[in-house]
Design an enzyme around this catalytic site. Structure first.
Site, PDB file in Angstrom:
ATOM      1  N   ASP A 128      33.637  48.183 -41.264  1.00 35.14           N
ATOM      2  CA  ASP A 128      34.701  47.827 -42.212  1.00 35.14           C
ATOM      3  C   ASP A 128      36.042  48.070 -41.539  1.00 35.14           C
ATOM      4  O   ASP A 128      36.171  48.969 -40.704  1.00 35.14           O
ATOM      5  CB  ASP A 128      34.595  48.674 -43.485  1.00 35.14           C
ATOM      6  CG  ASP A 128      33.395  48.289 -44.339  1.00 35.14           C
ATOM      7  OD1 ASP A 128      33.013  47.102 -44.331  1.00 35.14           O
ATOM      8  OD2 ASP A 128      32.861  49.176 -45.024  1.00 35.14           O
ATOM      9  N   ASP A 146      32.324  41.084 -46.746  1.00 30.58           N
ATOM     10  CA  ASP A 146      32.491  41.570 -48.120  1.00 30.58           C
ATOM     11  C   ASP A 146      33.410  40.650 -48.916  1.00 30.58           C
ATOM     12  O   ASP A 146      33.163  40.374 -50.091  1.00 30.58           O
ATOM     13  CB  ASP A 146      33.061  42.986 -48.128  1.00 30.58           C
ATOM     14  CG  ASP A 146      32.173  43.995 -47.424  1.00 30.58           C
ATOM     15  OD1 ASP A 146      30.950  43.789 -47.371  1.00 30.58           O
ATOM     16  OD2 ASP A 146      32.725  44.991 -46.908  1.00 30.58           O
TER      17      ASP A 146
END
EC number: 3.4.23.36
Length: 168
Positions: A128, A146
């Site tokens: 991330d 995402d």
């Protein structure tokens, strides 16, 4: 028998644009994650604005780090869920290639899901790097995969609302 084969080939041919979109998302996701892995160490951050950083974070859990500290089994569980979702989505794309919003939504989810499965298989965690915050609150870091999954989910809801409105 020939008619059935022609129909199958036609449906398969009409789903290729959706698979191509999923591939674009997958490639963009993996390229950006590779750039982050090459340029940042775990925990490094670069402030971009007063509400956004580029960071390197590792997520061993699901969305918002759900089950991140579960001991390792979640890697395989979430990988299995991703593989099952991929099979289901490809089946739906093949069955409904003419439903543009529906297929856009599913192919966005597909590209994102496969991107995160690739991370889990290669690294044991999802990379991330997008970190938004305001007034001391940090939204959990996330990535392009995402984002694609979220856009796809919103489009699925919109598609269903439009379908319900049309049915009235």
């Amino acid at each position: 028998m020939a008619a059935a084969s022609g129909t199958s080939t036609s449906a398969l041919g009409r789903m290729w644009p959706w698979l191509a979109w999923a591939l674009v998302i997958l490639v963009a996701d993996q390229v950006t994650k590779s750039l982050i892995l090459d340029a940042y160490r775990l925990g490094d951050a670069t402030p971009i604005t007063s509400f956004f950083n580029i960071v390197r974070a590792h997520n061993t859990g699901a969305a918002f780090s759900f089950l991140a500290d579960a001991g390792g089994w979640q890697r395989w569980a979430f990988t299995g869920i991703g593989v099952a979702a991929t099979i289901f989505i490809v089946w739906q794309l093949r069955a409904h290639p003419e439903q543009k919003l529906f297929c856009f939504a599913l192919s966005s989810i597909l590209g994102g899901a496969v991107g995160n499965v690739v991370d889990r298989m290669m690294h044991g965690y999802v990379v991330d790097f997008l970190d938004f915050y305001a007034r001391g609150y940090h939204f959990p870091a996330f990535n392009l995969a995402d984002s694609a999954i979220t856009v796809g989910a919103v489009c699925l809801v919109l598609d269903e609302l439009l379908r319900m409105k049309k049915a009235k």
